[in-house]
Motif scaffolding. Structure first.
Motif, PDB file in Angstrom:
ATOM      1  N   ASN A  15      27.015 -77.614 -27.571  1.00  0.00           N
ATOM      2  CA  ASN A  15      27.250 -76.575 -28.557  1.00  0.00           C
ATOM      3  C   ASN A  15      28.613 -76.755 -29.222  1.00  0.00           C
ATOM      4  N   GLY A  16      28.640 -76.547 -30.522  1.00  0.00           N
ATOM      5  CA  GLY A  16      29.910 -76.591 -31.234  1.00  0.00           C
ATOM      6  C   GLY A  16      29.870 -75.726 -32.479  1.00  0.00           C
ATOM      7  N   PHE A  17      30.932 -74.965 -32.715  1.00  0.00           N
ATOM      8  CA  PHE A  17      31.046 -74.183 -33.941  1.00  0.00           C
ATOM      9  C   PHE A  17      31.859 -75.007 -34.926  1.00  0.00           C
ATOM     10  N   MET A  18      31.252 -75.319 -36.070  1.00  0.00           N
ATOM     11  CA  MET A  18      31.892 -76.229 -37.016  1.00  0.00           C
ATOM     12  C   MET A  18      32.571 -75.460 -38.142  1.00  0.00           C
ATOM     13  N   VAL A  19      33.850 -75.774 -38.336  1.00  0.00           N
ATOM     14  CA  VAL A  19      34.585 -75.299 -39.507  1.00  0.00           C
ATOM     15  C   VAL A  19      35.134 -76.542 -40.200  1.00  0.00           C
ATOM     16  N   ALA A  20      34.362 -77.092 -41.122  1.00  0.00           N
ATOM     17  CA  ALA A  20      34.770 -78.274 -41.879  1.00  0.00           C
ATOM     18  C   ALA A  20      35.176 -77.817 -43.280  1.00  0.00           C
ATOM     19  N   ARG A  21      36.377 -78.165 -43.671  1.00  0.00           N
ATOM     20  CA  ARG A  21      36.895 -77.789 -44.987  1.00  0.00           C
ATOM     21  C   ARG A  21      37.591 -79.000 -45.607  1.00  0.00           C
ATOM     22  N   ASP A  22      37.952 -78.879 -46.859  1.00  0.00           N
ATOM     23  CA  ASP A  22      38.553 -80.016 -47.564  1.00  0.00           C
ATOM     24  C   ASP A  22      39.895 -80.414 -46.980  1.00  0.00           C
ATOM     25  N   THR A  23      40.615 -79.452 -46.384  1.00  0.00           N
ATOM     26  CA  THR A  23      41.888 -79.766 -45.733  1.00  0.00           C
ATOM     27  C   THR A  23      41.877 -79.196 -44.325  1.00  0.00           C
TER      28      THR A  23
ATOM     29  N   LEU B 152      24.568 -79.193 -31.277  1.00  0.00           N
ATOM     30  CA  LEU B 152      24.010 -77.899 -31.651  1.00  0.00           C
ATOM     31  C   LEU B 152      25.110 -77.106 -32.358  1.00  0.00           C
ATOM     32  N   LEU B 153      24.930 -76.853 -33.645  1.00  0.00           N
ATOM     33  CA  LEU B 153      26.020 -76.338 -34.465  1.00  0.00           C
ATOM     34  C   LEU B 153      25.803 -74.891 -34.907  1.00  0.00           C
ATOM     35  N   GLY B 154      26.906 -74.158 -34.966  1.00  0.00           N
ATOM     36  CA  GLY B 154      26.945 -72.842 -35.579  1.00  0.00           C
ATOM     37  C   GLY B 154      27.947 -72.861 -36.717  1.00  0.00           C
ATOM     38  N   PHE B 155      27.770 -71.942 -37.667  1.00  0.00           N
ATOM     39  CA  PHE B 155      28.618 -71.893 -38.859  1.00  0.00           C
ATOM     40  C   PHE B 155      28.950 -70.443 -39.190  1.00  0.00           C
ATOM     41  N   LEU B 156      29.972 -70.261 -40.018  1.00  0.00           N
ATOM     42  CA  LEU B 156      30.349 -68.933 -40.486  1.00  0.00           C
ATOM     43  C   LEU B 156      29.445 -68.494 -41.635  1.00  0.00           C
ATOM     44  N   HIS B 157      29.334 -69.330 -42.660  1.00  0.00           N
ATOM     45  CA  HIS B 157      28.505 -69.050 -43.840  1.00  0.00           C
ATOM     46  C   HIS B 157      27.417 -70.129 -43.896  1.00  0.00           C
ATOM     47  N   TYR B 158      26.257 -69.833 -43.335  1.00  0.00           N
ATOM     48  CA  TYR B 158      25.282 -70.883 -43.058  1.00  0.00           C
ATOM     49  C   TYR B 158      24.815 -71.657 -44.286  1.00  0.00           C
ATOM     50  N   HIS B 159      24.329 -70.989 -45.319  1.00  0.00           N
ATOM     51  CA  HIS B 159      23.751 -71.727 -46.440  1.00  0.00           C
ATOM     52  C   HIS B 159      24.754 -72.715 -47.029  1.00  0.00           C
TER      53      HIS B 159
END
Length: 376
Positions: free
Chosen positions: A252-260, A343-350
């Motif tokens: 399990n991992g919560f992904m926060v990928a951003r440009d920086t 297995l990923l979770g996100f803040l704003h899924y779409h």
């Protein structure tokens, strides 16, 4: 033990991806931060189609039967999974289920039908359960930790027997089958004799169960060292039981990928700063007691702190926070240990599922190809 970081001896395969289905209100973090995520079927139908077009192989539908710790509303997992299966073409959907609230024969029949309706894309995730009220308020007994895992293991054995045997005859400590012939069987194919059986859990009981009976072992979020230890332990048990290489691993991992990186770190900081403290503390009280109730103290959430539990399954601990390049490198770190599925979770899924497919996944595939070329 000292965790080993030796590469997996399996034939290299691309890292696969699953996402947590937000079929429960409140999103994937217990926080008052804005979450452009919705628990409705309409939102989730669109999400499932986005996911299968952006590199996701699986979706995991959560199981909740009543309100708990920030999740006021919830759709039942197996029915919701079937809806998603019928709305998609390639996505495999995993239904989380509780032994003790299902009879294995009824569940086996339900999933066999879903498997036919979806062309062989149904799967289950057998979870022993941590939320006592879900059992006691339905009038079902609440078992101690080790007994819940004994029941879950028996449940898996019985479901597999029903899916593969013409006349199932079993008598165990929790369930009975008397000359039961399940027809039609679920669909079978190369490498898939029956729907895949996942399980959750971090404890020694969970690791032993996975080594003996499961197809997949899902671990809570953890450091590479923590995941390496679990993989080692499960594989040791599997080897003793003649199942070398039979168990695959998801993390399990919560992904926060951003440009920086700074932007990604700021999002994580805001999630934690805006945590729903009362809900997190209530959840923590329930789950850390469950984890520490194991004989050796190795259980889910046994060593989780407040910020870890703002994401239900310790997803922040996996460290998928940063630029697409940083996140891709972190994903490959886990793959090198023998992890097969993230297995990923996100803040704003779409928005974030599309960002993953556009910005993160191509880098992962490039890195995999480069590594394959080096070893080849």
């Amino acid at each position: 033990m000292t965790a080993s970081f030796a590469p997996s001896s399996r034939e290299p395969q691309p890292l696969r991806f699953a996402y947590w289905v937000p079929n429960v209100s409140g999103g994937l973090v217990v926080s008052t931060i804005e979450q452009r995520t919705d628990w409705s079927f309409e939102y989730n139908r669109t999400l499932a189609r986005l996911a299968e077009d952006n590199g996701f192989d699986y979706a995991l539908t959560q199981v909740r039967y009543m309100a708990s710790y920030g999740a006021a509303y919830q759709h039942e997992s197996t029915a919701f999974s079937l809806g998603l299966l019928l709305a998609t073409e390639r996505l495999k959907v995993i239904s989380a289920i509780h032994p003790g609230l299902w009879h294995p024969g009824v569940l086996a029949k339900w999933i066999a039908t879903a498997d036919h309706l979806s062309g062989g894309r149904a799967a289950i995730n057998v979870v022993s359960g941590w939320f006592k009220d879900e059992f006691t308020k339905l009038g079902e007994p609440w078992l101690e930790h080790a007994e819940r895992y004994r029941r879950a293991e028996e449940f898996i054995r019985y479901v597999r027997e029903l899916w593969t045997s013409e006349h199932a005859e079993l008598s165990g400590d929790f369930y009975r089958l008397h000359d039961f012939d399940l027809k039609p069987k679920p669909l079978a194919g190369p490498g898939r004799p029956h729907p895949e059986i996942f399980q959750g859990g971090n404890s020694t009981d969970a690791r032993g169960m996975a080594g003996r009976v499961s197809d997949w072992y899902f671990a809570n979020g953890n450091t590479p060292e923590g995941i390496a230890e679990q993989i080692h332990d499960v594989n040791d048990v599997a080897a003793v039981h003649g199942r070398v290489g039979a168990v695959r691993f998801g993390v399990n991992g919560f992904m926060v990928a951003r440009d920086t990186e700074a932007e990604a770190r700021e999002v994580l900081r805001e999630i934690v700063d805006k945590a729903d403290r009362e809900a997190v503390e209530g959840f923590g009280s329930a789950v850390t007691q469950a984890g520490r109730s194991t004989a050796d103290g190795k259980g889910m959430w046994a060593d989780s702190d407040f910020s870890d539990m703002v994401q239900y399954n310790d997803g922040f601990r996996t460290g998928l926070i940063g630029t697409p390049e940083q996140v891709a490198e972190r994903l490959l770190t886990y793959k090198r240990l023998g992890v097969d599925l993230m297995l990923l979770g996100f803040l704003h899924y779409h928005e974030e599922v599309e960002y993953f497919g556009r910005e993160v996944l191509p880098i992962v595939r490039e890195m995999e190809a480069a590594e394959l070329e080096r070893v080849g």
